[in-house]
Every structure is written in C-alpha cells, then in structure tokens.
Write a protein that holds these residues in place. Structure first.
Motif, PDB file in Angstrom:
ATOM      1  N   GLY A   1       0.819  -1.212   0.000  1.00 33.54           N
ATOM      2  CA  GLY A   1       0.000   0.000   0.000  1.00 33.54           C
ATOM      3  C   GLY A   1       0.849   1.258   0.000  1.00 33.54           C
ATOM      4  N   PHE A   2       1.936   1.224   0.751  1.00 33.35           N
ATOM      5  CA  PHE A   2       2.834   2.383   0.788  1.00 33.35           C
ATOM      6  C   PHE A   2       3.487   2.616  -0.569  1.00 33.35           C
ATOM      7  N   TYR A   3       3.918   1.533  -1.213  1.00 34.80           N
ATOM      8  CA  TYR A   3       4.524   1.685  -2.535  1.00 34.80           C
ATOM      9  C   TYR A   3       3.533   2.284  -3.537  1.00 34.80           C
ATOM     10  N   TYR A   4       2.266   1.879  -3.448  1.00 34.08           N
ATOM     11  CA  TYR A   4       1.278   2.446  -4.376  1.00 34.08           C
ATOM     12  C   TYR A   4       0.990   3.900  -4.061  1.00 34.08           C
ATOM     13  N   PHE A   5       1.058   4.270  -2.796  1.00 34.15           N
ATOM     14  CA  PHE A   5       0.945   5.689  -2.462  1.00 34.15           C
ATOM     15  C   PHE A   5       2.043   6.473  -3.183  1.00 34.15           C
ATOM     16  N   VAL A   6       3.267   5.966  -3.114  1.00 33.62           N
ATOM     17  CA  VAL A   6       4.394   6.636  -3.769  1.00 33.62           C
ATOM     18  C   VAL A   6       4.162   6.734  -5.267  1.00 33.62           C
ATOM     19  N   LEU A   7       3.685   5.655  -5.866  1.00 30.08           N
ATOM     20  CA  LEU A   7       3.464   5.634  -7.309  1.00 30.08           C
ATOM     21  C   LEU A   7       2.365   6.605  -7.742  1.00 30.08           C
ATOM     22  N   LEU A   8       1.353   6.776  -6.902  1.00 28.63           N
ATOM     23  CA  LEU A   8       0.165   7.535  -7.304  1.00 28.63           C
ATOM     24  C   LEU A   8       0.065   8.926  -6.691  1.00 28.63           C
TER      25      LEU A   8
ATOM     26  N   VAL B   1      11.331   1.195  -7.518  1.00 27.60           N
ATOM     27  CA  VAL B   1       9.940   0.781  -7.737  1.00 27.60           C
ATOM     28  C   VAL B   1       9.271   1.695  -8.757  1.00 27.60           C
ATOM     29  N   VAL B   2       9.446   2.999  -8.567  1.00 25.79           N
ATOM     30  CA  VAL B   2       8.856   3.967  -9.491  1.00 25.79           C
ATOM     31  C   VAL B   2       9.397   3.761 -10.906  1.00 25.79           C
ATOM     32  N   ALA B   3      10.704   3.597 -11.030  1.00 27.34           N
ATOM     33  CA  ALA B   3      11.320   3.418 -12.344  1.00 27.34           C
ATOM     34  C   ALA B   3      10.866   2.121 -13.001  1.00 27.34           C
ATOM     35  N   ALA B   4      10.767   1.047 -12.218  1.00 25.81           N
ATOM     36  CA  ALA B   4      10.363  -0.246 -12.776  1.00 25.81           C
ATOM     37  C   ALA B   4       8.953  -0.192 -13.338  1.00 25.81           C
ATOM     38  N   CYS B   5       8.025   0.411 -12.593  1.00 22.11           N
ATOM     39  CA  CYS B   5       6.640   0.490 -13.059  1.00 22.11           C
ATOM     40  C   CYS B   5       6.510   1.415 -14.264  1.00 22.11           C
ATOM     41  N   LYS B   6       7.269   2.497 -14.259  1.00 16.82           N
ATOM     42  CA  LYS B   6       7.241   3.420 -15.396  1.00 16.82           C
ATOM     43  C   LYS B   6       7.841   2.765 -16.635  1.00 16.82           C
ATOM     44  N   ASN B   7       8.911   2.022 -16.471  1.00 17.18           N
ATOM     45  CA  ASN B   7       9.561   1.367 -17.602  1.00 17.18           C
ATOM     46  C   ASN B   7       8.662   0.312 -18.236  1.00 17.18           C
ATOM     47  N   LEU B   8       7.904  -0.412 -17.423  1.00 13.38           N
ATOM     48  CA  LEU B   8       6.963  -1.393 -17.961  1.00 13.38           C
ATOM     49  C   LEU B   8       5.932  -0.712 -18.852  1.00 13.38           C
ATOM     50  N   TYR B   9       5.421   0.410 -18.387  1.00 11.31           N
ATOM     51  CA  TYR B   9       4.427   1.167 -19.154  1.00 11.31           C
ATOM     52  C   TYR B   9       5.026   1.687 -20.452  1.00 11.31           C
ATOM     53  N   GLU B  10       6.199   2.273 -20.373  1.00 10.93           N
ATOM     54  CA  GLU B  10       6.821   2.861 -21.556  1.00 10.93           C
ATOM     55  C   GLU B  10       7.259   1.806 -22.559  1.00 10.93           C
ATOM     56  N   GLU B  11       7.745   0.684 -22.053  1.00 11.86           N
ATOM     57  CA  GLU B  11       8.164  -0.395 -22.947  1.00 11.86           C
ATOM     58  C   GLU B  11       6.992  -0.915 -23.764  1.00 11.86           C
ATOM     59  N   LYS B  12       5.862  -1.092 -23.103  1.00 16.54           N
ATOM     60  CA  LYS B  12       4.672  -1.599 -23.801  1.00 16.54           C
ATOM     61  C   LYS B  12       4.116  -0.557 -24.775  1.00 16.54           C
ATOM     62  N   ALA B  13       4.210   0.725 -24.381  1.00 17.19           N
ATOM     63  CA  ALA B  13       3.725   1.789 -25.259  1.00 17.19           C
ATOM     64  C   ALA B  13       4.559   1.883 -26.534  1.00 17.19           C
ATOM     65  N   LYS B  14       5.859   1.689 -26.406  1.00 18.15           N
ATOM     66  CA  LYS B  14       6.741   1.764 -27.580  1.00 18.15           C
ATOM     67  C   LYS B  14       6.637   0.522 -28.435  1.00 18.15           C
ATOM     68  N   ASN B  15       6.445  -0.614 -27.807  1.00 15.32           N
ATOM     69  CA  ASN B  15       6.383  -1.880 -28.535  1.00 15.32           C
ATOM     70  C   ASN B  15       5.217  -2.715 -27.998  1.00 15.32           C
ATOM     71  N   PRO B  16       4.058  -2.644 -28.647  1.00 12.89           N
ATOM     72  CA  PRO B  16       2.877  -3.372 -28.167  1.00 12.89           C
ATOM     73  C   PRO B  16       3.098  -4.872 -28.032  1.00 12.89           C
ATOM     74  N   ASN B  17       4.084  -5.402 -28.715  1.00 20.21           N
ATOM     75  CA  ASN B  17       4.358  -6.852 -28.639  1.00 20.21           C
ATOM     76  C   ASN B  17       5.472  -7.184 -27.641  1.00 20.21           C
ATOM     77  N   ALA B  18       5.836  -6.204 -26.832  1.00 19.48           N
ATOM     78  CA  ALA B  18       6.949  -6.420 -25.903  1.00 19.48           C
ATOM     79  C   ALA B  18       6.665  -7.565 -24.933  1.00 19.48           C
ATOM     80  N   PHE B  19       5.414  -7.655 -24.485  1.00 15.67           N
ATOM     81  CA  PHE B  19       5.011  -8.762 -23.614  1.00 15.67           C
ATOM     82  C   PHE B  19       3.500  -8.893 -23.619  1.00 15.67           C
TER      83      PHE B  19
END
Length: 204
Positions: free
Chosen positions: A61-68, A186-204
């Motif tokens: 919950g704390f990590y999601y507070f940081v993210l949001l 944590v912030v970088a990992a979640c952001k990178n997942l989003y950006e990776e998928k946005a750049k390459n829809p077939n990334a995962f």
C-alpha cells in the motif's frame, strides 16, 4: 509471471506486471526485516511473531501511495480513488489510469492469497491513507509506515508498544529499513513497464 502475462488480455498486461513488481519489492522488505531483527545482539533480541502478510500488504500500500501521489487530487477529506474527481487533469493521465488498475489488481491478489483477516481492498485503502498523511502539514508519511508496522508487530496484547529495552532496538531498525526502501527503483520499474509496452505493443 512471465508465462502468465502472455495469456492475458492486452489491456491488463501492464497493470498486472506493475502489480507483480510492487509485490516483489514488498516481499524483499518482508524477507529482510525479520532477518535483520534476528541478527541483533543480546539483550535486544525478541521473540515477537512476525505478521508477514499484514506487513507485506502494508508495504504494498505504501509503494502504491508513492506511485500515485502525484496523480491524486487534493480532496478535503479521505475518498476512495474511484470517487476522485474525474475532471482532474492529473487523473486522466493514461499512466495514472494504468497504476490505478494495477492497484486494484494488487488489492485483489493480496486479499485472495494472504491471511483471511486482510480486507478485500486493504492495499488500496492503505494507499489512500498514506495520501491523507502526505497531505497533512504536521505528519510524516514515512513515520506513518513505521508506526503501522510497529502497531501490528507488537508483543503487547493491549496494542501499545512494550517499553522494555528489547522493544526499542527493533523500532530503530524498522525506521532504518523503511528509510532504505528502494522507492526510486519501484517507481522506475513500473514506469519502464508502461513505456516499454507503449513503444512496442508486442513487448510482452
């Protein structure tokens, strides 16, 4: 996790990956904290039972507070994320929407797999609670997490911290562990997942 994500609908893949990432980081914390406690010298050691699932959910919950936190509106009272003002420009950010979906998934995962006394939307509600602390002018959100951990990991039946010397050292150690949480990772990992998928829809 990598196998499971490939079987999901495309719209769920990023929120799922983010939820798993947060849970993995929360697990690192709950594995490390009791190990450090066991390494304490006498007479600082104690035999407190470690409430893993409850602290695990609290940290998530704390990590999601940081993210949001940068995407939450500033209401005058505490609200559910779904009740936030839909006209708030910060909440129409597609990345914020992805994080909110991820928070919902994470709450469901924890409720279904953790101790039965953890409510269904516990992780989500804790993220909101930390947001309220963050908005307060006379409270510190890191202290809020430390106090929450101490409250549930306490040998006293009345819910108050024990005042013997063995209770003092774990408090200091908890503060140290919280201060060293890999927030930026944590912030970088979640952001990178989003950006990776946005750049390459077939990334995962």
């Amino acid at each position: 996790m990598n196998q499971e994500i490939r079987t999901m609908a495309d719209a769920v893949k990023v929120p799922y990956a983010q939820a798993m990432t947060v849970l993995l980081f929360a697990r690192v914390f709950t594995k490390g904290l009791p190990k450090f406690i066991k390494q304490l010298p006498e007479p600082f050691k104690n035999n407190w039972t470690f409430p893993h699932d409850r602290i695990f959910a609290e940290v998530a919950g704390f990590y999601y507070f940081v993210l949001l936190k940068d995407f939450m509106s500033q209401p005058t009272d505490e609200k559910d994320l779904d009740e936030e003002d839909d006209n708030d420009d910060k909440l129409v950010d597609p990345y914020a929407d992805t994080l909110r979906q991820s928070l919902y998934l994470c709450s469901q995962f924890v409720h279904s797999l953790a101790d039965s006394d953890i409510p269904e939307m516990f992780v989500s509600n804790r993220a909101i609670s930390y947001s309220a602390i963050h908005r307060s002018k006379n409270k510190n959100v890191v202290d809020g997490l430390v106090n929450s951990i101490i409250k549930v990991w306490n040998p006293s039946d009345d819910g108050r911290p024990s005042l013997d010397i063995s209770s003092v050292s774990p408090v200091i150690l908890i503060q140290s562990c919280v201060s060293n949480m890999p927030i930026e990772e944590v912030v970088a990992a979640c952001k990178n997942l989003y950006e990776e998928k946005a750049k390459n829809p077939n990334a995962f």
